[in-house]
Write a protein that holds these residues in place. Sequence first.
Motif, PDB file in Angstrom:
ATOM      1  N   ASP A   1       3.977 -58.069  -2.785  1.00 14.35           N
ATOM      2  CA  ASP A   1       3.248 -57.686  -4.195  1.00 14.35           C
ATOM      3  C   ASP A   1       4.595 -57.086  -5.266  1.00 14.35           C
ATOM      4  O   ASP A   1       4.996 -55.971  -4.618  1.00 14.35           O
ATOM      5  N   PRO A   2       4.542 -57.393  -6.307  1.00 16.08           N
ATOM      6  CA  PRO A   2       5.688 -56.648  -7.142  1.00 16.08           C
ATOM      7  C   PRO A   2       5.141 -55.265  -7.683  1.00 16.08           C
ATOM      8  O   PRO A   2       5.905 -54.779  -8.498  1.00 16.08           O
ATOM      9  N   GLN A   3       3.969 -54.970  -7.269  1.00 18.70           N
ATOM     10  CA  GLN A   3       3.771 -53.828  -7.699  1.00 18.70           C
ATOM     11  C   GLN A   3       4.765 -52.526  -7.336  1.00 18.70           C
ATOM     12  O   GLN A   3       5.232 -52.694  -6.174  1.00 18.70           O
ATOM     13  N   ALA A   4       5.035 -51.964  -8.256  1.00 20.76           N
ATOM     14  CA  ALA A   4       6.148 -50.843  -7.945  1.00 20.76           C
ATOM     15  C   ALA A   4       5.862 -49.495  -8.743  1.00 20.76           C
ATOM     16  O   ALA A   4       5.089 -49.589  -9.561  1.00 20.76           O
TER      17      ALA A   4
ATOM     18  N   HIS B   1      -8.634 -58.393  -4.182  1.00 15.35           N
ATOM     19  CA  HIS B   1      -9.531 -59.213  -5.158  1.00 15.35           C
ATOM     20  C   HIS B   1     -10.334 -60.209  -4.047  1.00 15.35           C
ATOM     21  O   HIS B   1     -11.412 -60.391  -4.241  1.00 15.35           O
ATOM     22  N   SER B   2      -9.597 -60.584  -3.164  1.00 15.74           N
ATOM     23  CA  SER B   2     -10.175 -61.490  -2.124  1.00 15.74           C
ATOM     24  C   SER B   2     -11.090 -60.836  -1.240  1.00 15.74           C
ATOM     25  O   SER B   2     -12.273 -61.286  -0.971  1.00 15.74           O
ATOM     26  N   PHE B   3     -10.773 -59.361  -0.769  1.00 19.89           N
ATOM     27  CA  PHE B   3     -11.865 -58.492  -0.105  1.00 19.89           C
ATOM     28  C   PHE B   3     -12.898 -58.456  -0.869  1.00 19.89           C
ATOM     29  O   PHE B   3     -14.046 -58.440  -0.130  1.00 19.89           O
ATOM     30  N   ASP B   4     -12.939 -58.225  -2.080  1.00 19.75           N
ATOM     31  CA  ASP B   4     -13.821 -57.835  -2.919  1.00 19.75           C
ATOM     32  C   ASP B   4     -14.891 -59.149  -3.171  1.00 19.75           C
ATOM     33  O   ASP B   4     -16.370 -59.140  -2.868  1.00 19.75           O
ATOM     34  N   ASN B   5     -14.298 -60.249  -3.015  1.00 19.81           N
ATOM     35  CA  ASN B   5     -15.217 -61.512  -3.228  1.00 19.81           C
ATOM     36  C   ASN B   5     -15.856 -61.563  -1.921  1.00 19.81           C
ATOM     37  O   ASN B   5     -17.222 -62.002  -2.127  1.00 19.81           O
ATOM     38  N   VAL B   6     -15.411 -61.293  -0.704  1.00 23.07           N
ATOM     39  CA  VAL B   6     -16.174 -61.641   0.660  1.00 23.07           C
ATOM     40  C   VAL B   6     -17.159 -60.430   0.734  1.00 23.07           C
ATOM     41  O   VAL B   6     -18.379 -60.803   0.972  1.00 23.07           O
TER      42      VAL B   6
ATOM     43  N   THR C   1       0.186 -63.124  -5.552  1.00 22.51           N
ATOM     44  CA  THR C   1       0.094 -64.219  -6.374  1.00 22.51           C
ATOM     45  C   THR C   1      -0.645 -65.412  -5.352  1.00 22.51           C
ATOM     46  O   THR C   1      -0.091 -66.447  -4.957  1.00 22.51           O
ATOM     47  N   LEU C   2      -1.810 -65.144  -4.921  1.00 18.91           N
ATOM     48  CA  LEU C   2      -2.577 -65.849  -4.183  1.00 18.91           C
ATOM     49  C   LEU C   2      -3.139 -67.134  -4.975  1.00 18.91           C
ATOM     50  O   LEU C   2      -3.573 -66.885  -6.024  1.00 18.91           O
ATOM     51  N   ILE C   3      -3.442 -68.224  -4.142  1.00 23.06           N
ATOM     52  CA  ILE C   3      -4.094 -69.377  -4.711  1.00 23.06           C
ATOM     53  C   ILE C   3      -5.535 -69.507  -4.055  1.00 23.06           C
ATOM     54  O   ILE C   3      -5.532 -69.399  -2.726  1.00 23.06           O
TER      55      ILE C   3
ATOM     56  N   GLY D   1      -3.972 -61.713  -8.044  1.00 26.73           N
ATOM     57  CA  GLY D   1      -2.885 -60.629  -7.714  1.00 26.73           C
ATOM     58  C   GLY D   1      -2.650 -60.308  -6.300  1.00 26.73           C
ATOM     59  O   GLY D   1      -1.647 -60.303  -6.082  1.00 26.73           O
ATOM     60  N   ASN D   2      -3.713 -60.025  -5.608  1.00 23.79           N
ATOM     61  CA  ASN D   2      -3.504 -59.458  -4.229  1.00 23.79           C
ATOM     62  C   ASN D   2      -4.600 -59.802  -3.504  1.00 23.79           C
ATOM     63  O   ASN D   2      -5.754 -59.919  -3.982  1.00 23.79           O
ATOM     64  N   LEU D   3      -4.638 -59.324  -2.171  1.00 26.90           N
ATOM     65  CA  LEU D   3      -5.949 -59.459  -1.360  1.00 26.90           C
ATOM     66  C   LEU D   3      -7.050 -58.499  -1.490  1.00 26.90           C
ATOM     67  O   LEU D   3      -7.996 -59.019  -1.280  1.00 26.90           O
TER      68      LEU D   3
END
Length: 341
Positions: A111-114, A90-95, A212-214, A86-88
Motif C-alpha cells: 500500500d503506498p500510504q505513507a 474496503h473489501s472487509f467492509d463489503n463482506v 490497488t485491488l481488482i 485502495g486496500n483490503l
Amino acid sequence: MPQPLRPFVSSSLAALLVAPVIAFAQDKVSFATNWKAQAAHGGFYQALADGTYLRHGLEVKLIPGGPQVNNRPLLPAGRIDFLMTGNLLHSFDNVKNGVPTVVVAAMFQKDPQALIAHPGQGRERFETLKDAPVALVAKDGQFSWWQWLKVRHGFRDEALKPYNYNLGPFLANPKSIQQGYSVAEPIYVEKQAGFKPVVHLLADHGFSTYSTLIETRTETVRKRPELVQRFVDASAIGWVNYLYGDRRAANAMMLKDNPEMTIEEIEASVALMKAQGVVDSGESLQKGIGAMNTARIRDFHNQMVQAGLYKPGEVDLSKVATLQFVNRKVGLDLKASLGKP
C-alpha cells in the motif's frame, strides 16, 4: 474505445503484438478506478493502449474516479464489471455489510500510504514520528490506519490535525508530519518547496494490506470465471509492460484523461513505484503481478481487529478474496524478455 498508439510501441512490445494468441469473442467490460488517471493506474492504461485487453478478447471501457466521483456503488449495482479499490479495508467492509463482491487480484504488493516529514528534523527513523507535535491526517485516515498506528506504534491523538489535501500547512511547519501517497505527495513537495521529504511507507512497518485491488461481483466469478481470468491476466501483463517496457502510449492516454498531470510527474511516480517495490516485490517476483495469499490477508485482518476497526468473527475472510485467478506466474516470461530478472 481508444486505439493503440502504434508509433510509441517498442520493438519488444511490437513482437508481442503480433504473437499468436487464443481467439476470443470480444466481451465488453467496464472497469472503474478510484481516482483520476495517474501513474498508479498505469498498467491498466497500458493494457488498453497497447491492445493487450483486445488480444484477450476484451473491449474495456475504463472509467476514472475523482474527488466528486464515487465509483464504489457501481459494482454491486451491476453498472460496472470490475472496480479498482485502495486496500483490503474496503473489501472487509463489503463482506461485513453483506455486499456481494470479491477481490480477484492485488496489483500492488505494498500500500503506498505513507507519512512524510521534513528533512533535518530528526524524523529519519520511523520510530520518531510518533513524537511529532503535529500530524496532518485526513478523516478517513484518522478512522482507519491511524488507529493501527496508535495500537501498533504508539502514536497519539493529541498530535492530529485535519489534512485537507493542501500541502501549505505541512510546508509551513517543519516540525509537522503528514500523510501522503508515497508515489505522489513527495513529488509535489519537491516541486513546490524544492526539497525531498523524508518518506516512511507504512507497508514497511507492518501495514500488510495489499493495494490497488481488482474486485468483481461474486456472481461474475461464479458465472464467468473465464472472463475474470482474462481480465486479471491482461491487467498483469499491462503492468509488466508499463513498468519495464515502452509506456508512452499509456502515458498519453492518461494525460488525455487527466490534463492536470504532467509527463514529468508520471515518470517520477513510476520511478518511485519501482524504487519502493510497490507493484513488483515479494510474492509477485515468483508468482507474477497480482499475487495474493490467504495468510497475509488474515494477518492484516487480525491487525485491524487489534486496532479496533472490526470485532473478532465479524468478517468472513473466506468471502474477501479468491486466489483462483492469481499466482499463475503470468507476465514473468515477458518480464524476462524485457531484460528484468
